[in-house]
Enzyme design. Structure first.
Site, PDB file in Angstrom:
ATOM      1  N   LYS A  77       0.853  -1.198   0.000  1.00  0.00           N
ATOM      2  CA  LYS A  77       0.000   0.000   0.000  1.00  0.00           C
ATOM      3  C   LYS A  77       0.887   1.245   0.000  1.00  0.00           C
ATOM      4  O   LYS A  77       1.885   1.297   0.726  1.00  0.00           O
ATOM      5  CB  LYS A  77      -0.918  -0.013   1.223  1.00  0.00           C
ATOM      6  CG  LYS A  77      -1.957   1.110   1.233  1.00  0.00           C
ATOM      7  CD  LYS A  77      -2.888   0.997   2.455  1.00  0.00           C
ATOM      8  CE  LYS A  77      -3.970   2.072   2.454  1.00  0.00           C
ATOM      9  NZ  LYS A  77      -4.871   1.963   3.623  1.00  0.00           N
ATOM     10  N   SER A 152      -9.808   1.795   2.682  1.00  0.00           N
ATOM     11  CA  SER A 152      -8.938   2.561   1.825  1.00  0.00           C
ATOM     12  C   SER A 152      -7.854   1.733   1.143  1.00  0.00           C
ATOM     13  O   SER A 152      -7.247   2.190   0.178  1.00  0.00           O
ATOM     14  CB  SER A 152      -8.253   3.657   2.650  1.00  0.00           C
ATOM     15  OG  SER A 152      -7.411   3.072   3.630  1.00  0.00           O
ATOM     16  N   SER A 176     -10.057  -0.435   7.010  1.00  0.00           N
ATOM     17  CA  SER A 176      -9.480  -0.304   5.670  1.00  0.00           C
ATOM     18  C   SER A 176      -8.731  -1.516   5.140  1.00  0.00           C
ATOM     19  O   SER A 176      -8.304  -1.523   3.990  1.00  0.00           O
ATOM     20  CB  SER A 176      -8.547   0.915   5.614  1.00  0.00           C
ATOM     21  OG  SER A 176      -9.302   2.091   5.596  1.00  0.00           O
TER      22      SER A 176
END
Ligand SMILES: [Mg+2]
Ligand SMILES: [Zn+2]
Lengths: 498, 502, 99
Positions: A77, A152, A176
């Site tokens: 990420k 997210s 997330s």
């Protein structure tokens, strides 16, 4: 080769059936094939990945003792710093920034010989539940490209479910990791707060953020979790103690006699029919494996969402103050005679997206004098009540469960103009973050009405992450035998060959 | 409209509040492992943490906590069993995170006091300054303003930032309001800062150099009309960089406030900056409204909960308190109150003690430092510690006088030489050819010469009128260019003229 | 129904150093009523005597030894700087004064 689990790839590497270079190249090819439609990656570091793979291959042939995940590719990420690799946190304000240091998670990943393929898309500064808030455009759900992968950490989840990487790392501040795992039919774990170092994790909400693993199976996820967790002297909130053995737990899969608490407040009304149906079925499976299912009451969870949307914005309003155009990142409006103050304000306006600005303003309000007690102060007290509710519930049950998200993957754009509707999607995941405990989402099947994946959430007390893997492993195995394979094998092929 | 200080204090009662920032002398910064060494090349002492790079996290320096607790104990404070860091949020380019990690409602130390003694019209008087809190925070980077007026922030075209100082541990010591000092307010404030400095130096926790900014004082001053209970509006004066400036700044602000109040105007609550050259303060940029710092507990750091046993250990290891030390030295040296106060005021206590430790007699050491050397320092407008002369030099000079190798008058020439950088006392003596004429033959020649030049005076002495010898001795001293030992001259002269020496 | 006026939002935006367009100020202020209503639910609970939780884990006293470790090189430190001069970060003229 790419449709294997990480554990299977590891075995193939050890046996010499494949090299890390081949494995890495296969994944890079898959990314070339499908990422134009999935858009999971913001940056692919083919050169760095192949170099790392070559190093691992060389080490292996020289007989060096290697970590089980050495040579396995991974998607990272874009919220974790990696020395010299562009890192944006999904924001325009960090466009072009190359970190001067590795986050602790990245150091551990590198040390294990894991191959980092690149950085994945995310909601800007991890604020969002759909990955639509990325300054670089949305990521698309591999199960249905018209839908969001959740967020997210949507890029990481999509990469794993689209077979662009067997493993990925996300971060979970209010769900997330778990919510996108649920929406893309994979496994995602938010470890206990303090179990994974936050050093180098670009902060959204410091007291809630925690990086964690994604995998296509419970065991794969455990293998990665094991690499990430551990005490870090660079993070003052890092736990210094004995960490549970999550890998053994994932292989144990024994729920006989375990008490599983269903949280009354996190089911029923507001949950999509197909979601509730798959959740109930999973409970039956667990019961059939010998677990005792009970119901627990957590009345203060009703206020969790409100508390979260005060605490997280408050902390973010302060955490994001450093993005000021002075030392790194975007600088806008630096024309003759402009003041530093004006340049800061112009840059922050141009560099931050809508949702980020909304949360910064909300946080500034919640912390401002005269409102602190009513908002931020009250929210921190609600947090105490939630911790107390969990303590009572864990006195009755070994693990607690709920659907991960109230719905399956929603359409791109469906909720972008309705922040409250978007926020409501986090209702089941947020209590875990507020209490600092751990949670997992694993696939519970497909909803009848839309054929999309449903997530089953398991929660365990702080530093009892092993319980997640034990229960998750047992449920996964039972469901896989019912379905004749893991749920992910039912995912669409996406044009490329798996 | 000028109003004298005496008029100010006749009409108004000053109320003080003092905030002192102290840079701790730890090896590494407050929240990261960068060096704290002063004067490094720009941006050579920075890292992800103190540059506030995305993702970096602070970790507290253990020694900084220990130093803060020591300071609290030395200031008679309570040590909080539990305290937290807080974020003070405001934007400023010197401050990389755009918040300062500080402490808000939970300081590590609170409720202490410091006693200071002031020489007043009624003799020595003790004032108690109550300390509200002692808390930890971090310093900011330094900016260099380019273009426009020299180095000034106003009118600069742009600024250049060096973050070497960003994150240096700071301790902030805040007093409660200090009422009741009356006309002595400036002296009390100065004595307080001097006492703090001595305490901190004694603890070894800071370099306490006001000139280098490792000890900085902000002075809050307000006036209330005599007999009133209502506090006046205060001004906060920053950048007060010497003890003398503390005194001047407060006196100046008292006069400025009184002039405003007398004219029926209001004192503005604002930050002001002390101007070393004029002794006046100038208004800082006034903010449209009070800044809202949005304090909240620092989530990246965990609470500090010092162990009671550890605190006791630190308490036991505290050095002698400066006020007690003064009492002890006063006794050991057998000096009167006034002289002790004079030494404290002139800030020569440490240097006198150092000189005594090197073997000098306390009275002699004191009179050199407080007399001749202080006079030179005053002329040069520097402090005695900034002169080239050291306690070792003075001890050596005192010894030379004791041995009769120097007279007091010659010793003054030696002091002058040492201060001028001519070397150690021995070197100055050698270079300047300074020596006591104690060759009796040479002295006798001079005595005989003087007696023959002043036969009448010599006869008076012969007749038993001893006081007349003074004029002859003076002439002999002149004859020997002051290098003779006056006592020996007297001895020889009286003997020569047939009088008993005693 | 809570609300935050356009001017309230403008003040907060200034505090947060974000120069917002008029349009954005107005649109944010119109959304804020709804958001504040949602978060104000935290005030519905009786919180008398409840201690606030600022840190999710009950950890205390985490310190590091006072030891110097290598810093970044100035080249590394300045590598992301939008502008630099004389080994320092170059920034536009600063109007305000430090604290
Ligand atoms: Mg302060
Ligand atoms: Zn540093």
């Amino acid at each position: 080769m790419i449709n294997q689990t990480a554990a299977a790839m590891s075995e193939a590497l050890v046996k010499g059936e494949v090299t890390s270079t081949q494995l890495t190249q296969a994944h890079l090819d898959r990314i070339s094939d499908v990422d134009t439609s999935v858009k999971a990656f913001l940056h692919v570091d083919a050169e760095g990945a192949l170099a790392q793979a070559a190093r691992v291959d060389a080490d292996r042939s020289s007989g060096k003792k290697l970590h089980p995940l050495a040579g396995i590719p991974l998607a990272l990420k874009d919220v974790l710093t990696q020395d010299g690799i562009p890192t944006t946190a999904g924001s325009k304000i960090l466009q072009g920034w190359k970190p001067q240091y590795d986050s602790t998670v990245v150091s551990k990943i590198k040390e294990a010989g894991i191959v980092i393929l690149g950085k994945t898309n995310m909601d800007e500064f991890a604020m969002g539940s759909s990955t639509e808030n990325s300054a670089y455009g949305p990521t698309f759900n591999p199960w249905d490209l018209s839908r969001t992968p959740g967020g997210s950490s949507g890029g990481s989840a999509a990469a794993v479910s689209a077979f662009e990487a067997p493993l990925a790392i996300g971060s979970d501040t209010g769900g997330s990791i778990r919510q996108p795992a649920a929406l893309t039919g994979i496994v995602g774990v938010r470890p206990t707060y303090g179990a994974v170092s936050r050093y180098g994790l670009i902060a959204y909400s410091s007291s809630l953020d925690q990086a964690g693993p994604f995998g296509r199976t419970v065991l794969d996820t455990a293998l990665l979790h094991d690499v990430m967790a551990g005490h870090d002297p660079k993070d003052a909130t890092s736990i210094n103690g004995k960490f549970p053995d999550v890998v053994s737990a994932a292989q144990k899969r024994d729920v006989k006699g375990l008490k599983i608490g269903v949280i009354k407040q996190l089911q029923g009304e507001g949950y999509q029919k197909g979601v509730q149906a798959r959740f109930d079925e999973s409970l039956q499976v667990l019961a059939s494996l010998g677990a005792e299912i009970i119901e627990v009451d957590c009345p203060s969870f009703e206020y969790a969402l409100a508390a979260y949307y005060l605490i997280a914005p408050s902390e973010c309003s302060s955490n994001l103050a450093r993005f000021d155009a002075m030392r790194y990142g975007l600088r806008v409006g630096d024309s003759d005679g402009a003041s530093a103050e004006a340049v800061m304000s112009a840059t922050r306006n141009a560099g931050f997206g809508h949702e980020v600005k909304r949360r910064i303003i909300l946080g500034a309000y919640a912390l401002s004098s005269g409102y602190y007690d009513a908002y931020y102060g009250s929210a921190q007290k609600i947090r105490t009540l939630i911790i107390q509710d969990y303590a009572k519930a864990f006195a009755q049950a070994d693990v607690l469960v709920s659907p991960t998200a109230p719905t399956t993957a929603f359409k791109i754009g469906e909720k972008s103009n309705d922040p409250i509707a978007m926020y409501l999607g986090d209702v089941a995941t947020i209590p875990v973050n507020l209490a600092g405990i751990c949670g997992m989402s694993l696939p519970a099947g497909l909803a009848d009405e839309d054929g999309l994946p449903v997530g089953f959430q398991i929660m365990a007390p702080a530093m009892c992450d092993d319980r997640l893997y034990n229960v998750g492993g047992a449920l996964e195995a039972a469901l896989a035998s019912q379905w004749g394979g893991h749920l992910i094998s039912k995912a669409p092929a996406l044009g490329g060959s798996k | 409209m000028a109003i004298s200080y005496d008029e100010v204090v006749a009409k108004y009662d000053p109320v003080l509040g003092l905030e002192v920032h102290v840079e701790l002398n730890t090896e590494s910064k407050m929240f990261c492992s960068c060096s704290t060494v002063f004067g490094g090349e720009p941006n050579t002492q920075t890292c992800p943490v103190c540059l506030a790079l995305p993702g970096a996290l602070p970790v507290v320096n253990a020694r900084a906590i220990e130093s803060t607790i020591k300071i609290g104990l030395a200031l008679n404070c309570q040590i909080a069993p539990y305290s937290r860091f807080a974020r003070k949020n405001y934007f400023y380019p010197d401050m990389p995170k755009n918040f300062q990690i500080s402490q808000y409602d939970e300081p590590i130390c609170f409720d202490g006091y410091v006693d200071v003694e002031i020489d007043t019209d009624e003799g020595l008087k003790e004032f108690r300054i109550e300390v509200e809190r002692v808390h930890m925070e971090e310093d900011t980077g330094k900016s260099l303003h380019v273009g426009g007026a020299t180095g000034r922030i106003h009118g600069a075209d742009y600024s250049l930032l060096d973050y070497n100082r960003a994150g240096i541990p700071l301790v902030e010591i805040v007093t409660k309001i200090v009422p009741g000092t009356g006309k002595y307010a400036p002296e009390v404030a100065r004595a307080y800062v001097a006492e703090l400095r001595d305490i901190l130096r004694g603890l070894g926790v800071s370099d306490v150099k006001m000139e280098q900014g490792s000890l900085r004082c902000d002075a809050n001053v307000s006036l209330k009309p005599m007999g009133s209970d209502v506090l006046g509006t205060r001004s906060e004066t920053k950048n007060v960089n010497s003890l003398r400036s503390v005194e001047r700044a407060i006196r100046g602000e008292m006069i400025r406030h009184a002039e405003l109040l007398d004219a029926g105007a209001k004192v503005k609550q604002e930050t002001r900056h002390f101007q070393e050259d004029t002794g006046l303060t100038r208004s800082g940029r006034s903010k449209e409204q009070a800044e809202d710092y949005r304090y909240f507990p620092e989530p990246d750091l965990v609470p500090v909960a010092p162990d009671a046993a550890w605190i006791e250990e630190l308490r036991k290891a505290l050095p002698e308190r400066p006020s007690l030390r003064r009492k002890r030295l006063k006794q050991e040296w057998n000096v009167p109150d006034k002289e002790m106060a004079a030494m404290v005021n002139a800030d020569v206590l440490d240097i006198v003690e150092a000189t005594v430790v090197l073997g000098a007699d306390p009275t002699k050491a004191r009179s050199w430092w407080l007399g001749e050397i202080s006079r030179i320092a005053n002329d040069k407008e520097v402090s005695v510690t900034e002169l080239a002369i050291t306690p070792a030099d003075v001890a050596e000079i005192v010894a030379l006088v004791n041995k009769g190798e120097l007279t007091d008058k010659l010793a003054r020439q030696v002091v002058e030489g040492v201060v001028a950088g001519e070397g150690t006392p021995a070197e100055v003596v050698a270079k300047r050819g300074i020596k006591v004429v104690n060759d009796d033959g040479a002295l006798m020649a001079a005595i005989e010469k003087v007696c023959s030049e002043q036969p009448d005076t010599a006869q008076k002495v012969r007749d038993g009128h001893i006081p007349a010898a003074g004029a002859l001795i003076g002439a002999v001293m002149k004859e020997t260019k002051g290098q003779a030992d006056a006592a020996r001259v007297r001895e020889l002269l009286l003997g020569h003229l047939g009088q008993p020496v005693n | 129904m809570s609300s935050l006026s356009r001017d309230d939002v403008a003040k907060l935006a200034a505090l947060a150093r974000i120069e917002m367009s008029e349009e954005e100020l107005v649109s944010l202020s119109s959304q804020f009523g709804m958001i504040l209503d949602a978060v104000a639910r935290v005030q519905e609970v009786n919180l008398d005597g409840v201690v606030a939780t600022s840190h999710p884990q009950p950890i205390q006293n985490v310190f590091r030894e006072d030891q110097v470790r290598p810093s970044l090189t100035p080249e590394q430190a300045l590598s992301g700087a939008p502008a630099q001069e004389e080994q320092r970060f170059r920034v536009p003229q600063i109007l305000g004064e430090a604290e």
